[in-house]
Write a protein that holds these residues in place. Structure first.
Motif, mmCIF file in Angstrom:
data_model
loop_
_atom_site.group_PDB
_atom_site.id
_atom_site.type_symbol
_atom_site.label_atom_id
_atom_site.label_comp_id
_atom_site.label_asym_id
_atom_site.label_seq_id
_atom_site.Cartn_x
_atom_site.Cartn_y
_atom_site.Cartn_z
ATOM 1 N N VAL A 37 0.852 -1.185 0.000
ATOM 2 C CA VAL A 37 0.000 0.000 0.000
ATOM 3 C C VAL A 37 0.889 1.237 0.000
ATOM 4 C CG1 VAL A 37 -1.811 1.266 1.192
ATOM 5 C CG2 VAL A 37 -1.781 -1.241 1.267
ATOM 6 N N LEU A 38 0.699 2.084 -0.998
ATOM 7 C CA LEU A 38 1.464 3.322 -1.113
ATOM 8 C C LEU A 38 0.620 4.483 -0.610
ATOM 9 C CD1 LEU A 38 2.776 2.589 -4.681
ATOM 10 C CD2 LEU A 38 4.279 2.974 -2.745
ATOM 11 N N LEU A 39 1.136 5.225 0.360
ATOM 12 C CA LEU A 39 0.404 6.341 0.945
ATOM 13 C C LEU A 39 0.941 7.656 0.399
ATOM 14 C CD1 LEU A 39 0.271 5.251 4.707
ATOM 15 C CD2 LEU A 39 -1.325 4.698 2.849
ATOM 16 N N GLY A 40 0.089 8.400 -0.296
ATOM 17 C CA GLY A 40 0.458 9.712 -0.824
ATOM 18 C C GLY A 40 -0.261 10.814 -0.067
ATOM 19 N N ARG A 41 0.490 11.763 0.472
ATOM 20 C CA ARG A 41 -0.096 12.827 1.295
ATOM 21 C C ARG A 41 -0.991 13.747 0.483
ATOM 22 N NH1 ARG A 41 1.583 18.038 2.561
ATOM 23 N NH2 ARG A 41 3.403 17.772 1.218
ATOM 24 N N ARG A 42 -0.627 13.983 -0.763
ATOM 25 C CA ARG A 42 -1.395 14.902 -1.597
ATOM 26 C C ARG A 42 -2.196 14.127 -2.649
ATOM 27 N NH1 ARG A 42 2.476 19.491 -3.671
ATOM 28 N NH2 ARG A 42 3.805 17.730 -4.239
ATOM 29 N N GLY A 43 -2.766 14.858 -3.597
ATOM 30 C CA GLY A 43 -3.631 14.240 -4.585
ATOM 31 C C GLY A 43 -2.859 13.626 -5.736
ATOM 32 N N VAL A 44 -3.577 12.956 -6.619
ATOM 33 C CA VAL A 44 -2.930 12.273 -7.739
ATOM 34 C C VAL A 44 -2.207 13.261 -8.648
ATOM 35 C CG1 VAL A 44 -5.076 12.337 -9.096
ATOM 36 C CG2 VAL A 44 -3.297 10.645 -9.642
#
Length: 555
Positions: free
Chosen positions: A291-298
């Motif tokens: 699972v990759l967690l991105g703080r901001r949007g795509v």
């Protein structure tokens, strides 16, 4: 027929210099070059001369009729760039070498052996009056090209050929397996050389700053990458891969590298130069989901489109994206609606939506992209067992930001890899800017403090100069800028005169116990690794421990 630039592009811009019709952009004198994911060939201007193919160090350029199915996707990516970029200008003029003082030699010590170090050295040894000695504490050169580039990206490692060409110059010498600060001091280098360039990179990770970050099972991605690449400092690390899920915090290319290595079939990696200890551990891994967690949007995701697209090419791995998480900030949504969205972002959105539409096909393994999600705590009884996350929402302004909402949720995982960037460390006897994790400098000239006076004869290049941003292309420009500063100061007569001969350095370091590896020693290591690789059907088998490397260097 046109040529097409594909995924391995390293942005070093060597192809631009040989193009006779200015059809490759962005060029180094265009603003977009500093942030470009890759270079692009204009299909309407290309004359199919092939000069760029011969020059490309990473074999990223192909005629459009020789592309395989995966490569054909880059036809559109190259063409799309020219829909919204004005490239009427941008032709790089040839740079004339500055005249150097007659009858004088300049001896330069370069500390570090990665791309920024080599590009500075390459520029310096173009002048017969300049000698370069390159120091590195490891017995092997090439820095992150050897210890950072993912093993399943062999084309990217092709830049080693450029570095080897520089190292073969008669005015270049290796001082590998020599540690500055232990075997030779900064002041001693200044006494023996007219200029000293520090290109030591950014070797440690950025911190999350959340509770539980130091629990066992919370790992800097920098260490994991160095481990599977066979860096001697990390060869004996142990990672718990006995769970079914791994969480990677971050959404840059390093995060994607880590996810890809964890999920790829070990048999597919076994033909690469991945470290033997890593392939053995990965064969025993039970990780089936990352699972990759991105703080901001795509739209703000930091990975490049080529690396993102390639995630869908891993055999037996589904790419999972919840379409409801593909939220856009107002400016991006407005630009997309008006048809004025930057082509790079438009491509990123298109790929994400295609992945979301494809969904779960029932593959054995999967990578899950989560956007607008941040970890706020790592929990577990003696080791990580779960990650508490918060849902973010976009905040519009001059720069898109996020703010946490009240929504929280937990993700169970026994390993968390933190891939939110590298940062530099202080260098002994040099000033350091703690706020930016760099050595303070002005165009490569080291300053006594941020905004302070120039320290004559001392220079920096690469990530320790500008921060841990940009790849090989930026490091080439960076190294060239620093080299030009050295040459300008030499010409102006502002470099301090050495008080001792550079020839005395070899005896000095030997007297302090350094087992120097010179150019012949590195060639012996290189030959031994490649021969072992040939015997095993691989690119090379890396030697990962210092005593073994020293033995190989001795032949």
């Amino acid at each position: 027929m046109a040529h097409v630039i594909t995924q391995p592009c390293c942005n070093d811009a060597s192809c631009i210099a040989v193009c006779p019709v200015n059809c490759i952009h962005p060029t180094p004198d265009e603003p977009e070059f500093l942030t470009a994911e890759m270079l692009y060939i204009d299909p309407d201007t290309c004359i199919d001369c092939g000069a760029c193919i011969d020059e490309c160090p990473v074999e990223a350029i192909f005629p459009d009729d020789q592309l395989d199915e995966k490569g054909e996707r880059y036809l559109q990516i190259n063409a799309d760039y020219y829909l919204d970029h004005d490239v009427a200008g941008g032709l790089v003029p040839p740079r004339k070498a500055p005249p150097l003082p007659q009858g004088k030699e300049l001896h330069v010590a370069v500390i570090g052996a990665g791309p920024a170090a080599f590009y500075a050295a390459e520029e310096l040894v173009k002048h017969s009056a300049v000698r370069v000695d390159m120091f590195d504490r490891l017995p092997t050169p090439y820095g992150l090209v050897r210890a950072g580039v993912a093993p399943d990206h062999p084309s990217t490692k092709g830049v080693e050929k450029t570095f080897a060409s520089t190292a073969n110059k008669r005015t270049f010498e290796y001082f590998l397996n020599v540690e500055v600060g232990t075997h030779v001091t900064h002041d001693e280098l200044l006494a023996h050389y007219g200029a000293v360039i520090y290109a030591v990179g950014a070797s440690t990770d950025r911190r999350l700053g959340i509770p539980g970050e130091d629990l066992p099972g919370s790992i800097p991605a920098t260490q994991f990458v160095a481990w599977y690449n066979g860096h001697p400092d990390y060869a004996d690390l142990e990672f718990d891969l006995s769970g079914e899920r791994a969480v990677v915090v971050g959404n840059g290319n390093v995060a994607l590298d880590v996810a890809r290595i964890l999920l790829s079939d070990p048999d597919s990696l076994s033909s690469t130069d991945i470290a033997d200890h890593a392939i053995e551990r990965l064969r025993a891994s039970t990780v089936r989901e990352v699972v990759l967690l991105g703080r901001r949007g795509v739209a703000q995701a930091a990975y490049t489109n080529g690396e993102f697209l390639a995630m869908g090419d891993i055999d037996g791995v589904d790419v999972i994206i919840d379409p409801d998480e593909l939220t856009l900030d107002a400016a991006t949504a407005e630009a997309e609606s008006a048809g004025t969205l930057d082509s790079t972002i438009a491509t990123k959105l298109r790929i994400a939506r295609e992945f979301a539409e494809r969904g779960d096909t029932g593959a054995d393994r999967r990578v899950v992209f989560r956007y607008l999600v941040s970890p706020v705590e790592l929990a577990g009884d003696g080791a990580v067992s779960s990650v508490t996350c918060v849902r973010n929402e976009l905040v519009d302004g001059e720069r898109v930001a996020v703010t946490p909402t009240d929504e929280r949720f937990d993700i169970e995982s026994s390993i968390v890899l933190r891939a939110i960037g590298y940062r530099g460390l202080p260098v002994q006897d040099l000033p350091f800017d703690e706020g930016h994790s760099v050595i303070p400098n002005d165009g490569g000239r080291v300053l006594t403090e941020p905004g302070g006076d120039v320290m004559p004869g001392v220079y920096v290049s690469g990530w320790i100069k500008r921060g841990a941003t940009g790849g090989i292309g930026m490091n080439r420009l960076d190294g060239q800028q620093t080299a030009h500063a050295v040459l300008a100061d030499f010409t102006a007569g502002t470099l301090p005169e050495p008080t001792a001969s550079r020839e005395a350095i070899a005896d000095l370091i030997a007297g302090r116990g350094a087992k120097r590896v010179d150019g012949a020693g590195w060639k012996s290591i290189d030959t031994a690794e490649k021969q072992a690789g040939k015997d095993a059907g691989r690119r090379r088998v890396k030697i990962v421990r210092i005593p073994d490397l020293e033995s190989a260097a001795a032949g």
